[in-house]
Design a protein around this motif. Structure first.
Motif, PDB file in Angstrom:
ATOM      1  N   ASN A  35      -3.561   8.592 -11.039  1.00  0.00           N
ATOM      2  CA  ASN A  35      -2.157   8.750 -11.364  1.00  0.00           C
ATOM      3  C   ASN A  35      -2.057   9.359 -12.760  1.00  0.00           C
ATOM      4  OD1 ASN A  35      -0.136   7.613  -9.270  1.00  0.00           O
ATOM      5  ND2 ASN A  35      -1.763   6.069  -9.283  1.00  0.00           N
ATOM      6  N   ASN A  36      -0.885   9.227 -13.374  1.00  0.00           N
ATOM      7  CA  ASN A  36      -0.665   9.779 -14.712  1.00  0.00           C
ATOM      8  C   ASN A  36      -0.299   8.688 -15.713  1.00  0.00           C
ATOM      9  OD1 ASN A  36      -1.078  12.502 -13.819  1.00  0.00           O
ATOM     10  ND2 ASN A  36       1.010  12.520 -13.011  1.00  0.00           N
ATOM     11  N   PHE A  37      -0.822   7.500 -15.522  1.00  0.00           N
ATOM     12  CA  PHE A  37      -0.548   6.421 -16.471  1.00  0.00           C
ATOM     13  C   PHE A  37      -1.187   6.748 -17.820  1.00  0.00           C
ATOM     14  CE2 PHE A  37      -0.095   4.085 -12.429  1.00  0.00           C
ATOM     15  CZ  PHE A  37       1.157   3.525 -12.644  1.00  0.00           C
TER      16      PHE A  37
ATOM     17  N   TYR B  40       0.850  -1.191   0.000  1.00  0.00           N
ATOM     18  CA  TYR B  40       0.000   0.000   0.000  1.00  0.00           C
ATOM     19  C   TYR B  40       0.890   1.247   0.000  1.00  0.00           C
ATOM     20  CZ  TYR B  40      -3.505  -3.274   1.843  1.00  0.00           C
ATOM     21  OH  TYR B  40      -4.342  -4.332   2.033  1.00  0.00           O
ATOM     22  N   LEU B  41       0.832   1.993  -1.099  1.00  0.00           N
ATOM     23  CA  LEU B  41       1.560   3.252  -1.185  1.00  0.00           C
ATOM     24  C   LEU B  41       0.624   4.390  -1.590  1.00  0.00           C
ATOM     25  CD1 LEU B  41       4.781   2.009  -3.046  1.00  0.00           C
ATOM     26  CD2 LEU B  41       4.462   2.339  -0.590  1.00  0.00           C
ATOM     27  N   TYR B  42      -0.666   4.217  -1.392  1.00  0.00           N
ATOM     28  CA  TYR B  42      -1.673   5.162  -1.861  1.00  0.00           C
ATOM     29  C   TYR B  42      -1.556   6.514  -1.147  1.00  0.00           C
ATOM     30  CZ  TYR B  42      -3.948   3.675   2.448  1.00  0.00           C
ATOM     31  OH  TYR B  42      -4.211   3.383   3.770  1.00  0.00           O
ATOM     32  N   GLU B  43      -1.993   7.561  -1.842  1.00  0.00           N
ATOM     33  CA  GLU B  43      -2.065   8.921  -1.305  1.00  0.00           C
ATOM     34  C   GLU B  43      -0.733   9.401  -0.738  1.00  0.00           C
ATOM     35  OE1 GLU B  43      -5.535  10.284   0.761  1.00  0.00           O
ATOM     36  OE2 GLU B  43      -6.699   8.549   0.129  1.00  0.00           O
ATOM     37  N   ASN B  44       0.264   9.460  -1.640  1.00  0.00           N
ATOM     38  CA  ASN B  44       1.548  10.070  -1.361  1.00  0.00           C
ATOM     39  C   ASN B  44       1.894  10.962  -2.549  1.00  0.00           C
ATOM     40  OD1 ASN B  44       2.978   9.070   1.242  1.00  0.00           O
ATOM     41  ND2 ASN B  44       2.050   7.211   0.419  1.00  0.00           N
ATOM     42  N   ASN B  45       3.161  11.332  -2.656  1.00  0.00           N
ATOM     43  CA  ASN B  45       3.633  12.126  -3.792  1.00  0.00           C
ATOM     44  C   ASN B  45       4.694  11.368  -4.576  1.00  0.00           C
ATOM     45  OD1 ASN B  45       2.077  14.581  -3.349  1.00  0.00           O
ATOM     46  ND2 ASN B  45       3.344  14.889  -1.530  1.00  0.00           N
ATOM     47  N   LEU B  46       4.550  10.080  -4.644  1.00  0.00           N
ATOM     48  CA  LEU B  46       5.501   9.247  -5.370  1.00  0.00           C
ATOM     49  C   LEU B  46       5.303   9.428  -6.869  1.00  0.00           C
ATOM     50  CD1 LEU B  46       5.054   6.072  -3.151  1.00  0.00           C
ATOM     51  CD2 LEU B  46       6.925   7.722  -3.052  1.00  0.00           C
ATOM     52  N   TYR B  47       6.375   9.319  -7.627  1.00  0.00           N
ATOM     53  CA  TYR B  47       6.284   9.560  -9.054  1.00  0.00           C
ATOM     54  C   TYR B  47       7.206   8.605  -9.823  1.00  0.00           C
ATOM     55  CZ  TYR B  47      10.541  12.282  -8.096  1.00  0.00           C
ATOM     56  OH  TYR B  47      11.773  12.678  -7.678  1.00  0.00           O
ATOM     57  N   GLY B  48       7.196   8.769 -11.148  1.00  0.00           N
ATOM     58  CA  GLY B  48       8.033   7.937 -12.006  1.00  0.00           C
ATOM     59  C   GLY B  48       7.334   6.659 -12.426  1.00  0.00           C
ATOM     60  N   GLU B  49       8.045   5.852 -13.192  1.00  0.00           N
ATOM     61  CA  GLU B  49       7.511   4.569 -13.641  1.00  0.00           C
ATOM     62  C   GLU B  49       7.684   3.520 -12.542  1.00  0.00           C
ATOM     63  OE1 GLU B  49       9.143   3.404 -17.358  1.00  0.00           O
ATOM     64  OE2 GLU B  49       8.507   5.219 -18.408  1.00  0.00           O
TER      65      GLU B  49
ATOM     66  N   PHE C  55       2.458   8.532 -10.357  1.00  0.00           N
ATOM     67  CA  PHE C  55       3.130   7.549 -11.208  1.00  0.00           C
ATOM     68  C   PHE C  55       2.752   7.785 -12.666  1.00  0.00           C
ATOM     69  CE2 PHE C  55       2.868   5.094  -7.143  1.00  0.00           C
ATOM     70  CZ  PHE C  55       4.240   5.023  -6.922  1.00  0.00           C
ATOM     71  N   SER C  56       3.674   7.464 -13.555  1.00  0.00           N
ATOM     72  CA  SER C  56       3.447   7.700 -14.974  1.00  0.00           C
ATOM     73  C   SER C  56       3.959   6.516 -15.778  1.00  0.00           C
ATOM     74  CB  SER C  56       4.144   8.996 -15.416  1.00  0.00           C
ATOM     75  OG  SER C  56       5.536   8.925 -15.145  1.00  0.00           O
ATOM     76  N   GLY C  57       3.908   6.663 -17.102  1.00  0.00           N
ATOM     77  CA  GLY C  57       4.320   5.589 -17.987  1.00  0.00           C
ATOM     78  C   GLY C  57       3.155   4.686 -18.341  1.00  0.00           C
ATOM     79  N   ASN C  58       3.442   3.642 -19.089  1.00  0.00           N
ATOM     80  CA  ASN C  58       2.425   2.658 -19.451  1.00  0.00           C
ATOM     81  C   ASN C  58       2.126   1.746 -18.263  1.00  0.00           C
ATOM     82  OD1 ASN C  58       1.956   3.014 -22.458  1.00  0.00           O
ATOM     83  ND2 ASN C  58       4.180   2.828 -22.398  1.00  0.00           N
ATOM     84  N   VAL C  59       0.915   1.246 -18.225  1.00  0.00           N
ATOM     85  CA  VAL C  59       0.603   0.207 -17.232  1.00  0.00           C
ATOM     86  C   VAL C  59       1.442  -1.015 -17.608  1.00  0.00           C
ATOM     87  CG1 VAL C  59      -1.184  -1.287 -16.286  1.00  0.00           C
ATOM     88  CG2 VAL C  59      -1.727   1.074 -16.908  1.00  0.00           C
ATOM     89  N   PRO C  60       2.320  -1.456 -16.702  1.00  0.00           N
ATOM     90  CA  PRO C  60       3.265  -2.516 -17.074  1.00  0.00           C
ATOM     91  C   PRO C  60       2.585  -3.819 -17.484  1.00  0.00           C
ATOM     92  CG  PRO C  60       3.926  -1.435 -15.034  1.00  0.00           C
ATOM     93  CD  PRO C  60       2.543  -0.967 -15.338  1.00  0.00           C
TER      94      PRO C  60
END
Length: 589
Positions: free
Chosen positions: A309-311, A256-265, A286-291
């Motif tokens: 997120n920004n997927f 569980y890492l929900y509701e933070n300011n984590l970013y990147g792929e 988070f961004s990028g394609n859904v793996p």
């Protein structure tokens, strides 16, 4: 000796004769009727008592309770959950702990029940007062304030610390590597979490630091935790990327890492966590394609939440290969393309039931002390998630495993809704709103009879509402507004029960519950009126001639009828004449 009186409806006084059981080692008095501590003074005679559980018995007004405890010199296991403990216990805490040289298990949870609660600042010496090594410390669900910066000593291997749902503050600096479960959630802790890098070769299985004010990055030293099953860092202010060392958590079951300011792929190493059953990364950046590897490697997932997120990109077909998936939430991203037609391969949404206890993660620990076997009763962690339910967010915990939901709303999905989606017979919630979906609603959508919530609003759907939807008798939340739907709303008590706003759109639907009548409704109404009058006239004529026929054929009946008629006529004539004669008098009054 062992005595268990728990969960009995005992009222009045427990006989003091129990105090004669001087060799008693284990005593359970959990939720025993209405017995108060004034009836339990005989406890002070049980000098050999090692384990005492009295959960649910009110001790709020008993100042001499600590004196009773001071006499139990061999006590090593004490549980007083939900006992309405008062602040008076704290002045005696040091004396109590020093007198109980063998105590290793203390549970004072859920004592926030009345105005007399544990609400003072916990003394710093509390953490150093333990003469023996603790195996279990539970102070959760109180109003305890203070710092808990140093938890590095006096804990045995595989021990448990639960300080959740309090008002602890400050930084977390040191934690013993011997701890197996650390729950500091729902407090006011701040600062970073670099203390994790000091827990070398630890035994940690459950770590919950959620709902605090923690900041900084996730430290790249997670390979220390080869036994970790649950990692919950949700609802903090953590930033940065997920470190690659996450892939070393081979036993990880819930992340569980929900509701933070984590970013990147998402790091590629995460695919090594093949024991994952619940993955919640919602409300980050988070961004990028859904793996693709999520569907290829994480076969045990039953919860997959990437919402807010920004997927971008398309929904990978491999996600449709997860046989246990019951909760799929990709809402509020930038996904485009079509909805995969392979969604009907999500077999858990087709078959009835759920995997047994899949949302409960167990911590099994037990130990012997003085010939007594102790087992950790609270050694479990229950999955939880915030799910959008009928327009609002609701937290689901133990009932999370009963949900079967798909939420792809607020993306850029186009093309038609695949008809294969109607094969998900066990689906409870389907939200495809706020996209650019085209075409018609699948004709067989009515066979999804378990649906409670269906939201197709704010798309570009055309055609009519399928008549099969009249079979969806469990549906209690429907929204098809702001589409290009037209035609008559099928007649069904369920469909007519929703607010008209749930059907608004252009060119627009018609029929109840809307005020807009369908073309031909007036013609049908006129036709019905016409047949009403025809039926009424026909019925009157039929009844009239039946009555006349009876009078013509039945002689005695005819005589009786006309005699009755003559009497009524004479009676009416007399009444009218009397009224006319008296009329001048009535006017003068």
């Amino acid at each position: 000796m062992y005595l268990d009186l728990s969960y009995n409806s005992i009222y009045g006084i427990i006989p003091p004769v129990f105090g004669n059981l001087t060799n008693l080692k284990v005593l359970f008095l959990e939720y025993v009727g209405r017995c108060g501590v004034e009836n339990l003074e005989w406890l002070s005679h049980l000098s050999h008592l090692e384990e005492l559980r009295m959960d649910g018995i009110s001790l709020a007004k008993q100042n001499h309770w600590v004196d009773v405890m001071l006499s139990l010199r061999k006590l090593s296991y004490l549980s007083l959950d939900g006992c309405e403990l008062s602040q008076v216990m704290y002045p005696y805490s040091s004396s109590f702990l020093n007198s109980s040289s063998s105590i290793h298990n203390l549970s004072l949870a859920n004592n926030n029940l009345t105005s007399s609660i544990i609400s003072d600042t916990i003394p710093l010496e509390f953490w150093d007062a333990w003469p023996s090594r603790l195996r279990y410390l539970n102070l959760s669900s109180n109003n305890i304030k203070g710092e808990a910066s140093d938890l590095s000593s006096n804990f045995a291997i595989n021990s448990v610390i639960d300080l959740s749902s309090n008002k602890f503050y400050g930084t977390i600096q040191n934690v013993s590597s011997a701890v197996a479960l650390l729950n500091l959630s729902k407090n006011k802790f701040s600062g970073g979490i670099y203390f994790l890098c000091q827990m070398v070769d630890g035994f940690l299985e459950f770590l919950d630091l959620s709902h605090n004010f923690l900041t900084g990055q996730l430290p790249d030293c997670l390979w220390h935790f080869k036994y970790l099953k649950v990692l919950n860092l949700g609802h903090n202010n953590l930033s940065g990327r997920i470190p690659s060392s996450i892939g070393s958590l081979m036993e990880l079951e819930a992340l569980y890492l929900y509701e933070n300011n984590l970013y990147g792929e998402l790091p590629l190493s995460l695919k090594n966590c093949m024991s994952l059953t619940s993955l919640n990364l919602g409300a980050n950046r988070f961004s990028g394609n859904v793996p693709v590897w999520i569907g290829e490697n994480l076969w045990g997932l039953y919860v997959l939440i990437l919402r807010s997120n920004n997927f971008f990109g398309t929904i990978p077909l491999q996600v449709c290969q997860l046989p246990n998936l019951q909760i799929l939430d990709f809402s509020r991203n930038n996904l485009h393309g079509s909805i995969p037609s392979w969604l009907n391969n999500l077999t858990s949404m087709v078959q009835q039931g759920m995997l047994p206890t899949q949302n409960i993660h167990s911590l099994s620990t037990s130990w012997y002390s003085s010939g007594v076997m102790y087992e950790l009763l609270d050694g479990e962690y229950v999955d939880h998630a915030m799910i959008e339910w009928q327009g609002d967010e609701h937290e689901f915990t133990r009932n999370l495993g009963l949900l079967k939901t798909i939420d792809l709303s607020s993306n850029n999905l186009t093309c038609e809704i695949p008809y294969e989606i109607t094969g998900l017979y066990e689906l409870i919630t389907l939200n495809l709103s706020k996209n650019g979906l085209l075409g018609e609603i699948p004709l067989k959508i009515g066979q999804m009879k378990k649906l409670l919530t269906l939201d197709l609003s704010k798309n570009k759907l055309s055609g009519g509402i399928p008549t099969s939807m009249s079979q969806m008798t469990l549906l209690n939340d429907l929204d098809v507004s702001y589409n290009r739907l037209s035609g008559r709303i099928p007649s069904n008590t369920q469909l007519q029960s929703f607010e008209p706003a749930r059907y608004e759109g252009k060119p627009g639907l018609c029929g109840l519950p809307l005020s807009r009548k369908c073309l031909g409704d007036e013609k049908i109404t006129n036709e019905l009126d016409r047949w009403f009058y025809i039926g009424g006239a026909t019925g009157f004529a039929t009844g009239f001639w039946i009555a006349c026929g009876i009078l013509l054929v039945h002689r005695h009946g005819r005589h009786a009828f006309f005699q009755f008629y003559d009497r009524i006529k004479d009676w009416v004539y007399v009444k009218v004449m009397v009224f006319v004669v008296n009329l001048p008098d009535i006017k003068c009054r």
